[in-house]
Design a protein around this motif. Structure first.
Motif, PDB file in Angstrom:
ATOM      1  N   LEU A 494       0.847  -1.187   0.000  1.00 58.24           N
ATOM      2  CA  LEU A 494       0.000   0.000   0.000  1.00 58.24           C
ATOM      3  C   LEU A 494       0.889   1.246   0.000  1.00 58.24           C
ATOM      4  CD1 LEU A 494      -2.879   1.093   0.160  1.00 58.24           C
ATOM      5  CD2 LEU A 494      -2.728   0.948   2.633  1.00 58.24           C
ATOM      6  N   ARG A 500      -4.257   9.694  -0.569  1.00 62.20           N
ATOM      7  CA  ARG A 500      -4.689   8.737   0.465  1.00 62.20           C
ATOM      8  C   ARG A 500      -4.451   9.306   1.853  1.00 62.20           C
ATOM      9  NH1 ARG A 500      -1.885   3.432  -2.347  1.00 62.20           N
ATOM     10  NH2 ARG A 500      -3.462   3.107  -3.945  1.00 62.20           N
ATOM     11  N   LYS A 662      -0.840  -1.331 -13.140  1.00 63.27           N
ATOM     12  CA  LYS A 662      -2.021  -1.885 -12.461  1.00 63.27           C
ATOM     13  C   LYS A 662      -3.118  -0.820 -12.428  1.00 63.27           C
ATOM     14  CE  LYS A 662      -3.525  -3.722  -8.053  1.00 63.27           C
ATOM     15  NZ  LYS A 662      -3.201  -4.145  -6.725  1.00 63.27           N
ATOM     16  N   ALA A 666      -1.240   3.093  -7.380  1.00 65.19           N
ATOM     17  CA  ALA A 666      -0.443   4.299  -7.173  1.00 65.19           C
ATOM     18  C   ALA A 666       0.426   4.584  -8.392  1.00 65.19           C
ATOM     19  CB  ALA A 666       0.418   4.122  -5.934  1.00 65.19           C
ATOM     20  N   THR A 667       0.853   3.527  -9.093  1.00 64.69           N
ATOM     21  CA  THR A 667       1.709   3.724 -10.264  1.00 64.69           C
ATOM     22  C   THR A 667       0.940   4.415 -11.378  1.00 64.69           C
ATOM     23  OG1 THR A 667       2.898   1.743  -9.635  1.00 64.69           O
ATOM     24  CG2 THR A 667       3.205   2.492 -11.886  1.00 64.69           C
ATOM     25  N   GLU A 715       6.320  -1.285  -9.157  1.00 62.93           N
ATOM     26  CA  GLU A 715       7.150  -0.723  -8.086  1.00 62.93           C
ATOM     27  C   GLU A 715       8.416  -1.570  -7.907  1.00 62.93           C
ATOM     28  OE1 GLU A 715       3.652   1.634  -5.747  1.00 62.93           O
ATOM     29  OE2 GLU A 715       3.810  -0.530  -5.528  1.00 62.93           O
TER      30      GLU A 715
HETATM   31  N1  GLU Z   1       1.346  -0.241  -4.527  1.00 59.11           N
HETATM   32  C1  GLU Z   1       0.340   0.249  -5.422  1.00 59.11           C
HETATM   33  C2  GLU Z   1      -0.790   0.936  -4.649  1.00 59.11           C
HETATM   34  O1  GLU Z   1      -0.720   1.036  -3.484  1.00 59.11           O
HETATM   35  C3  GLU Z   1      -0.201  -0.852  -6.273  1.00 59.11           C
HETATM   36  C4  GLU Z   1       0.747  -1.320  -7.305  1.00 59.11           C
HETATM   37  C5  GLU Z   1       1.057  -0.304  -8.366  1.00 59.11           C
HETATM   38  O2  GLU Z   1       0.272   0.647  -8.592  1.00 59.11           O
HETATM   39  O3  GLU Z   1       2.119  -0.460  -8.972  1.00 59.11           O
HETATM   40  O4  GLU Z   1      -1.739   1.335  -5.243  1.00 59.11           O
END
Ligand code: GLU
Length: 865
Positions: A494, A500, A662, A666-667, A715
């Protein structure tokens, strides 16, 4: 009430039969009300000790804050009148001028304003609690309220300076910014600017005279909603009209150093109301802390003088002092020291000083504005800290219950994302938390052991970490689960993002990472026809050619200069008519290329200079040829690998390879919030218009990367995990940002600090690194690709690799040159000695001949005896 008044003024009387001694005390103030308050204080204290032998006579003056000279003159005037102490002023500006004289004259100086200096002068006493002590109270409230960021709103540099220590101590935990109120405009402009930043927590440090106006204008610009919280540092919050804000939803917290409802303050109010001379002094509920401190300070002085007189330790006699003489008052230090050691019970609580001359024993009441007005919700003291006793039904409650986690049970939500949270692979039937394993699960286990809480793991079925839907205004995934109360804590991959963070609280980050590109490993390229050029970089090749020509020319010049190189073409003729030189331009070029190619020529240098030059050149060629051979061997054996792109820019500029991330992660949001960054915007444009390239999970992205012409933004920590197991994949380019994973929980959760502290401890003890090693390098098919790791690629040698030999060559050739000159000079010298010719003339002639460069034949001059 009269009874109370009687009680207050008679409770501490010191009966004595001796004659009353009148002692003059000086006062220097900026405002008339302060002056009146000083007179009130003296009258009260004289009345309190009316039976004692000491009577204080106030002598006060108004001073100009910014005119140190007139302040100095007024102080001198008071000293001439024989004052035994001076009170005031209440400003940082005039104080130093007064302090210096009073220290010199040894006259007690009593102040009651907020002075942030870290040490006190010998004769100075300040009854106002020191800013360092007050800062602790603010800090504890900020922590208790769970603020992660705040804005200090202040009205002057002096106000800001008071909060300097507070700012320094909370900097590590809280993001702090500041706003100076524009005193020449309405405050609305300044307040609107801070409203736009979205900040909701404020520390308000401004004069009590403008406090009400500031709060009113904050309300007008919409900064008094349930989201907004204020801590008001002035100790006079109770003196302003707070009724207009009672029904606002904002949380307003303040402090006071005395209770205006206590009997002494009430009787004081009666006194003030009934006497014309005190008119204008705010009293009762409006009594300012400065007035209360002034009364306590006069009380402290009176008691000190009285005690000293009664115990006959000193005879207190006032003395006329002049500023322009060196005399001082003998009793001054005794009185100050006695006052510093004394403890009295004043209006502002216990008045007592520590070794450094600061007050620490007092207690502050913590106030909160509720629907019923200001409410005392707790107290703070230096020694016992903060104790809150907040009624549970207080409508604007923001803090949460006590942070002790022992035996608490949390619902922890996670996603099934490898390797953070996974289902155990076993044939046995498992129940509860036992069903899961992974880095996140182990980390939660460590935290629960450290802090003593229990937890139940639940799974976020859709696998989303949390994305805000602009249309519905709702969060999905783990963040949605926290907001809806489905879970208390969320742990997974996360990522902490600003969006957030605005709705949930995060602990400290337990893992740091950045976005990178996952793509297929580079492929080997077929060998090129001109492979032989590869061992040296182009710069080295060019330099080599230039050096070859330069050195050849050096041989030509050295050959001409060196007399030994001029040889007899007919060895059988003893006295030849002319001499020849083997180092012509053609021969020099041939000589150097011959040795460079490791072949050799018929030419053999004779002179010391040419031999030196040849030695250095051979050394140079030896190193260059060996380096070339060694590196060529590396180029022939190591495969050269190529990737179709080597960074995000190149990826965004091509169309052949598709890419994605994804969905809702967050990416993807990193590219979505690209702003002015053209590369990120280009990538986001592609992602937004090719939704089919976005994936539901990281695993899907990895699969596509392996099978198709596809690059996946992921990530870096997860990429590390993937390339350890999928040997055909690799990470391309440097990370694009820097962020981390943390545990999320509801806003203002009291247990956040404990969890953060525990994470920090796990990091310090190396536990988190151990867990990472376990899940990345040991479990679930790790180290599959270890053996296949390719050897590092061969690279052309550049100037940095071979620069040293070039340097040696240049120095050696230079040396050869010098030697050739010496050789020539010696030869000319020996010839001129034999022939009685002039050395200088002969040398110039020889050089002239050499630099004509035309002839390689030199006639031999007949020797004259
Ligand atoms: N770690 C990301 C998030 O918290 C998910 C994976 C990504 O977006 O690469 O949304």
């Amino acid at each position: 009430m009269l009874l109370l008044l009687f009680f207050y003024f008679t409770s501490f009387h010191t009966p004595t039969g001796s004659q009353t001694q009148n002692l003059r005390i000086g006062g220097l103030f900026q405002h008339e009300t302060e002056q009146k308050a000083f007179h009130l204080a003296t009258d009260l204290i004289n009345a309190k000790y009316k039976d004692s032998s000491i009577r204080l006579i106030p002598d006060s003056h108004l001073i100009d804050n910014y005119n140190a000279y007139t302040t100095y003159l007024t102080t001198c005037e008071l000293l001439q009148k024989g004052v035994i102490a001076i009170f005031g002023p209440s400003s940082i500006h005039s104080s130093p001028a007064i302090q210096t004289i009073l220290d010199r004259k040894e006259i007690p100086h009593v102040e009651t304003y907020f002075d942030r200096k870290l040490s006190r002068h010998d004769c100075l006493l300040n009854l106002h609690p020191h800013p360092s002590v007050m800062s602790q109270a603010y800090l504890e409230i900020v922590n208790k309220w769970g603020w992660r960021s705040l804005v200090v709103i202040y009205d002057s540099e002096e106000s800001l300076a008071k909060l300097g220590l507070f700012a320094a101590s909370c900097k590590q935990r809280v993001t702090l910014s500041r706003l100076e109120l524009d005193m020449y405009d309405t405050f609305r402009t300044s307040l609107t600017s801070i409203k736009k930043t979205g900040e909701t927590n404020f520390i308000l440090e401004c004069s009590v005279d403008i406090l009400e106006a500031v709060l009113k204008q904050a309300q007008q610009v919409g900064m008094m909603t349930e989201r907004h919280s204020y801590i008001i540092t002035k100790l006079d919050l109770q003196t302003i009209d707070l009724a207009p804000f009672q029904y606002s939803e904002a949380n307003i917290t303040g402090f006071r150093i005395f209770n205006p409802e206590n009997a002494e303050i009430m009787s004081l109010a009666d006194q003030i109301y009934t006497q014309e001379k005190y008119k204008g002094i705010p009293s009762g509920w409006l009594l300012r802390h400065q007035t209360a401190l002034l009364i306590d300070s006069v009380d402290l002085l009176h008691q000190a003088v009285l005690d000293l007189t009664l115990s006959e330790q000193v005879v207190i006699q006032s003395q006329t002092l002049y500023c322009n003489t060196s005399n001082n008052w003998d009793s001054g230090h005794t009185i100050v020291n006695y006052m510093k050691g004394q403890t009295i019970k004043g209006l502002t609580g216990v008045v007592h000083f520590d070794n450094e001359g600061f007050r620490r024993d007092f207690t502050l009441d913590i106030l909160e504005l509720s629907l019923g007005g200001l409410l005392r919700i707790g107290a703070w003291s230096f020694f016992s800290g903060l104790s809150l006793n907040r009624p549970p039904n207080l409508s604007k409650v923001k803090i949460v219950d006590d942070a002790n986690l022992v035996n608490k049970t949390f619902t922890v939500i996670t996603c099934l994302t490898t390797p953070y949270g996974m289902l155990k692979e076993t044939t046995q039937q498992l129940f509860g938390n036992d069903r899961f394993e992974g880095f996140g699960i182990d980390l939660m286990d460590e935290l629960s052991k450290m802090l003593g809480f229990n937890y139940t793991i639940i799974i976020q079925e859709d696998g989303y970490n949390g994305n805000y839907n602009q249309t519905t205004g709702e969060w999905n995934g783990l963040i949605g689960a926290i907001l809806s109360g489905k879970a208390d804590l969320a742990i997974a991959d996360l990522t902490v993002t600003a969006e957030r963070e605005a709705v949930v609280d995060f602990t400290l980050q337990f893992m740091n990472l950045g976005i990178s590109i996952l793509y297929k490993k580079p492929k080997p390229v077929p060998p090129s026809l001109f492979m032989f050029v590869s061992p040296f970089s182009y710069t080295v090749w060019i330099l080599l050619v230039v050096t070859y020509f330069l050195v050849s020319m050096c041989f030509f010049v050295m050959g001409r200069l060196s007399p030994s190189e001029w040889t007899n073409p007919f060895p059988c003729v003893e006295e030849p008519e002319y001499l020849i030189n083997q180092f012509s331009i053609r021969n020099s070029l041939w000589f150097t290329i011959g040795s460079l190619m490791q072949q050799g020529t018929e030419l053999a240098p004779i002179g010391i200079s040419t031999r030196t030059g040849a030695g250095v050149w051979w050394f140079f060629t030896l190193i260059m040829v060996s380096s070339y051979t060694a590196n060529l061997a590396a180029f022939l054996t190591v495969e050269t690998l190529v990737t179709p792109f080597s960074n995000v820019k190149e990826l965004s500029e091509q169309t052949e390879i598709k890419y994605g991330a994804k969905r809702g992660g967050a990416t993807a949001n990193f590219f979505k919030n690209a702003g002015n960054d053209s590369v990120r915007s280009r990538i986001w444009h592609f992602m937004a218009t090719h939704d089919e390239e976005m994936t539901e999970s990281n695993d899907e992205g990895v699969e596509r990367t392996e099978e198709k012409h596809y690059a996946f933004f992921m990530e870096s920590t997860t990429i590390e995990y993937v390339i350890e197991r999928h040997c055909s994949l690799a990470s391309v380019g440097a990370p694009l940002d820097d962020k981390g994973y943390a545990i999320a929980m509801k806003k203002n959760s009291s247990y956040r600090n404990d969890l953060s502290a525990a994470i920090l401890r796990l990091q310090e003890t190396g536990k988190i690194a151990q867990l990472k090693e376990k899940w990345w390098k040991e479990k679930r098919g790790a180290s599959n690709c270890g053996a296949q790791k390719s050897e590092s690629a061969a690279t052309p040698l550049n100037l940095q690799n071979v620069g040293g030999v070039f340097l040696v060559l240049f120095l050696g050739t230079g040396l050869g040159f010098c030697i050739s000159f010496v050789e020539l000079a010696l030869r000319v010298y020996s010839t001129t000695k034999k022939t009685d010719q002039q050395f200088r003339k002969e040398l110039i002639e020889e050089i002239k001949f050499f630099i004509r460069f035309k002839k390689n034949v030199k006639s031999v001059k007949p020797e004259t005896h």
